[in-house]
Scaffold this active site. Sequence first.
Site, PDB file in Angstrom:
ATOM      1  N   THR A   1     -13.444  -7.239  -3.241  1.00 42.55           N
ATOM      2  CA  THR A   1     -11.808  -6.970  -2.822  1.00 42.55           C
ATOM      3  C   THR A   1     -11.357  -8.199  -2.725  1.00 42.55           C
ATOM      4  OG1 THR A   1     -12.229  -4.932  -1.843  1.00 42.55           O
ATOM      5  CG2 THR A   1     -10.178  -5.784  -1.159  1.00 42.55           C
TER       6      THR A   1
ATOM      7  N   GLY B   1     -10.638   4.097  -2.708  1.00 42.83           N
ATOM      8  CA  GLY B   1     -10.953   3.389  -1.523  1.00 42.83           C
ATOM      9  C   GLY B   1      -9.739   3.026  -0.899  1.00 42.83           C
TER      10      GLY B   1
END
Lengths: 197, 131
Positions: free
Chosen positions: B1, B31
């Site tokens: 990320t 997510g």
Amino acid sequence: MGGWAIAVHGGAGVDPNLPQERQEEAKKLLARCLDLGISALRSNLPAIDAVELVVRELETDPLFNSGRGSALTENGTVEMEASIMDGPKRRCGAVSGLTTVKNPISLARLVMEKSPHSYLAFSGAEEFARQQGVETVDNGYFITEENLGMLKLAKEANSILFDYRIPAVGLESCSVGPPDDNLLAMNGLPISLYAPE
Amino acid sequence: TVGCVVVDSQGRCAAATSTGGLMNKMAGRIGDSPLIGAGTYACDLCGVSCTGEGEAIIRGTLARDVAAVMEYKGLSLQEAVDFVVNERLDEGRAGLIAVSRNGEVACRFNTNAMFRGFATEDGFTEVGIWD
């Protein structure tokens, strides 16, 4: 007002055995992204433009887990997601399940600016991308050899990994915390807590 | 990320987060990164971007909670970031970066490390990985 400020991140949790040159590569990318943001802010770009600009750069570089270099699904494909938010009027946009959009954060921005919604996902988001004429590429563009290797290891260990770096010696020895930390499960699969995000 | 948070010279905050998610995730898994209030949040007070165990970040509404404790408990940015990572993650592992409208930057993580970088108008710059 205290002046402008910027922070960037490339993921929490790092392989304790990450080679030094990889660490230097990561720092160089972070520094480059900071410079990009700093010059945008010095040119008085608004905050929302600056965050999009920087995240696009991070998505384009395969080093971190986004855009090119994204983690792989159990099927060996890439499904990307992103979101963006502008503080003053709390406007926001988000996308999930992207498979061909080169810069997901820009599509999230378009959802915020050009759609009546806040969140588009999967085929709807891909359709919106085509309507908006954003750059799209084949899913293979996002897949790297290193991540294919990571997926193989994850499948062998039957686990979900939080990030794409994994120590060469496999999951068990990478734990830094107490042994039972590694036995935590998520969705029925063991999670390796110290396999980095 | 990956993520970026900014406050500009007008005091406006913004946040952006992007990810490929978890390696070997089930197809269709979503997510925290696209969930406003979990992985990303920005308002008049601050901008926040999170990374780590998405499921824990979602449950803890991490990004919004930073703004909420500033708003309702009157905490400073760093106090709010410390509170949220210490109190909202339970056994989860994650990290976050944040800026405030006053030009402050803050970061906290309970993982072994986080790739991160900061810069402020008064010349402070830092890039780091380990704790």
